[in-house]
Design an enzyme around this catalytic site. Sequence first.
Site, PDB file in Angstrom:
ATOM      1  N   ASP A  11      32.979 -49.623  21.021  1.00 14.45           N
ATOM      2  CA  ASP A  11      31.929 -50.639  21.115  1.00 14.45           C
ATOM      3  C   ASP A  11      32.173 -51.682  20.032  1.00 14.45           C
ATOM      4  O   ASP A  11      32.854 -51.414  19.042  1.00 14.45           O
ATOM      5  CB  ASP A  11      30.532 -50.028  20.941  1.00 14.45           C
ATOM      6  N   SER A  12      31.575 -52.858  20.230  1.00 21.24           N
ATOM      7  CA  SER A  12      31.670 -53.895  19.204  1.00 21.24           C
ATOM      8  C   SER A  12      31.032 -53.411  17.895  1.00 21.24           C
ATOM      9  O   SER A  12      31.381 -53.890  16.828  1.00 21.24           O
ATOM     10  CB  SER A  12      30.973 -55.162  19.697  1.00 21.24           C
ATOM     11  N   TYR A  43      29.815 -59.303  19.713  1.00 22.68           N
ATOM     12  CA  TYR A  43      30.755 -59.924  20.651  1.00 22.68           C
ATOM     13  C   TYR A  43      30.014 -60.828  21.642  1.00 22.68           C
ATOM     14  O   TYR A  43      30.629 -61.633  22.328  1.00 22.68           O
ATOM     15  CB  TYR A  43      31.472 -58.841  21.473  1.00 22.68           C
ATOM     16  N   GLY A  44      28.687 -60.625  21.729  1.00 25.05           N
ATOM     17  CA  GLY A  44      27.869 -61.191  22.810  1.00 25.05           C
ATOM     18  C   GLY A  44      28.097 -62.645  23.147  1.00 25.05           C
ATOM     19  O   GLY A  44      28.066 -63.018  24.312  1.00 25.05           O
ATOM     20  N   CYS A  74      30.860 -50.919  25.487  1.00 17.63           N
ATOM     21  CA  CYS A  74      30.273 -52.248  25.287  1.00 17.63           C
ATOM     22  C   CYS A  74      30.256 -53.011  26.612  1.00 17.63           C
ATOM     23  O   CYS A  74      31.295 -53.170  27.260  1.00 17.63           O
ATOM     24  CB  CYS A  74      31.126 -52.989  24.264  1.00 17.63           C
ATOM     25  N   ASN A  75      29.069 -53.497  27.000  1.00 15.79           N
ATOM     26  CA  ASN A  75      28.966 -54.264  28.245  1.00 15.79           C
ATOM     27  C   ASN A  75      29.761 -55.565  28.166  1.00 15.79           C
ATOM     28  O   ASN A  75      30.395 -55.965  29.140  1.00 15.79           O
ATOM     29  CB  ASN A  75      27.502 -54.594  28.539  1.00 15.79           C
ATOM     30  N   THR A  76      29.695 -56.223  27.009  1.00 11.75           N
ATOM     31  CA  THR A  76      30.387 -57.504  26.866  1.00 11.75           C
ATOM     32  C   THR A  76      31.898 -57.294  27.015  1.00 11.75           C
ATOM     33  O   THR A  76      32.579 -58.049  27.717  1.00 11.75           O
ATOM     34  CB  THR A  76      30.049 -58.148  25.499  1.00 11.75           C
ATOM     35  N   GLU A 159      19.604 -54.671  15.347  1.00 11.23           N
ATOM     36  CA  GLU A 159      20.479 -54.538  14.170  1.00 11.23           C
ATOM     37  C   GLU A 159      19.708 -54.767  12.869  1.00 11.23           C
ATOM     38  O   GLU A 159      20.056 -54.226  11.844  1.00 11.23           O
ATOM     39  CB  GLU A 159      21.643 -55.527  14.280  1.00 11.23           C
ATOM     40  N   CYS A 193      23.072 -53.725  28.177  1.00  8.24           N
ATOM     41  CA  CYS A 193      23.572 -53.900  26.810  1.00  8.24           C
ATOM     42  C   CYS A 193      23.284 -52.619  26.035  1.00  8.24           C
ATOM     43  O   CYS A 193      22.210 -52.027  26.180  1.00  8.24           O
ATOM     44  CB  CYS A 193      22.875 -55.092  26.149  1.00  8.24           C
ATOM     45  N   THR A 194      24.264 -52.231  25.235  1.00 13.03           N
ATOM     46  CA  THR A 194      24.173 -50.956  24.509  1.00 13.03           C
ATOM     47  C   THR A 194      22.933 -50.822  23.616  1.00 13.03           C
ATOM     48  O   THR A 194      22.464 -49.726  23.382  1.00 13.03           O
ATOM     49  CB  THR A 194      25.409 -50.817  23.604  1.00 13.03           C
TER      50      THR A 194
HETATM   51  N1  DGL Z   1      27.725 -53.874  22.573  1.00 11.21           N
HETATM   52  C1  DGL Z   1      27.321 -55.167  23.077  1.00 11.21           C
HETATM   53  C2  DGL Z   1      27.013 -55.047  24.581  1.00 11.21           C
HETATM   54  O1  DGL Z   1      26.743 -53.997  25.110  1.00 11.21           O
HETATM   55  C3  DGL Z   1      26.117 -55.698  22.343  1.00 11.21           C
HETATM   56  C4  DGL Z   1      26.420 -56.128  20.937  1.00 11.21           C
HETATM   57  C5  DGL Z   1      27.326 -57.314  20.843  1.00 11.21           C
HETATM   58  O2  DGL Z   1      26.947 -58.440  21.248  1.00 11.21           O
HETATM   59  O3  DGL Z   1      28.444 -57.131  20.356  1.00 11.21           O
HETATM   60  O4  DGL Z   1      27.041 -56.056  25.256  1.00 11.21           O
END
Ligand code: DGL
Length: 275
Positions: A11-12, A43-44, A74-76, A159, A193-194
Site C-alpha cells: 500500500d502507499s 498516492y491519491g 491500494c486502490n489508487t 491520517e 479506498c483503504t
Molecule cells: N491507499 C490509497 C487508496 O486506497 C489511499 C491513500 C493514498 O492516497 O495514498 O487509494
Amino acid sequence: MLTPGPIGVFDSGYGGLTILSKIQSLMPEYDYCYLGDNSRAPYGARSFDVVYEFTKQAVMALFDKGCNLVILACNTASAKALRTIQQKDLPHINPEKRVLGVIRPTAEIIGSVTKSRHIGVLGTTGTIQSESYPIEINKLFPDIHVESEACPMWVPLVENKEYEREGADYFIKKNLNNILQKDPLIDTLILGCTHYPLLLNKIKAFLPENVIALSQGEYVARSLQDYLFRHPEMASVCTKGGITRYYTTESPYKFSEAAAIFLNKEIEVERITLE
Ligand code: DGL
C-alpha cells in the site's frame, strides 16, 4: 521454478493494513510481507506515470523479499498501475510471479449486493479519475448504473487521527450528499479506498437506512483465498509459518505507532528504500 516465500501486500501507506488484517484473519497460516511507501504517500492525487513507477518499485522490492504473489492493497495503485505491471512488466520480470489488485474482487461481488442496480463509488481523486471501478463493474454487470465521487479530504482525516471527531462530519456529509444527489436510486456505496473503513461509523450515521456502505477488505481476502484454491501451483509456493514482516519507506517508529490504529496491536517494522 519459484522458491517458496511470503505473500506480499503493498500500500502507499498504512491504509492497506485494513486489507491485510482481513487476509490474516481468513488465512492466518500463511506468511505475509507488508510494505507501506509512507515516505511518498499519499498516492491519491499523483499522476498515472508516477503511481506506476512507485508501484513497480514496490513490487520489485517485495519480489526481492521472496514474495511470488503480491496484492496491491491500494486502490489508487490498483487503478493506475496494475494492468501495466501485469501485462507489460511481469512477462519480463518473471512470468510465474503474480500481482493482483483490489478493484476486480470488489467489482465481482457488487452484482449480488445491489438490488436497485444503482451504485456509487467513493475513492481518491486518482481512483475516481481512472474510471477503473465503472469499467470493471460494467464489464461484469452492464446493467448496473455507477456514479463516482472523489473524497480527497477523507484520507487526511484518518491520517491526522480526526476520523472520530466532529471535524470529519462536514466532509463526510458533503461527499455522501453529493453522490446521493447524483443518483438518488443508489442502494450501495463502495468504499474504494483503504482508509475509508475507519470512517465507517460516521458514514453509516449519515447514510439513509436503505443505503449500504461496503468495505472491501473481506471480499479481497475471500477472493485471494479463492485464487489460491484455484491456483495450487501458486499456493504451494506461499510459505505457511503464520509470520508477518512489516516494511516502510519512512520512520519505523511512526509506522508502528500509526499501525496500532489499524491493527490494534504493536508491531516491529523495518525501514527500506525504494528505487
Ligand atoms: N491507499 C490509497 C487508496 O486506497 C489511499 C491513500 C493514498 O492516497 O495514498 O487509494
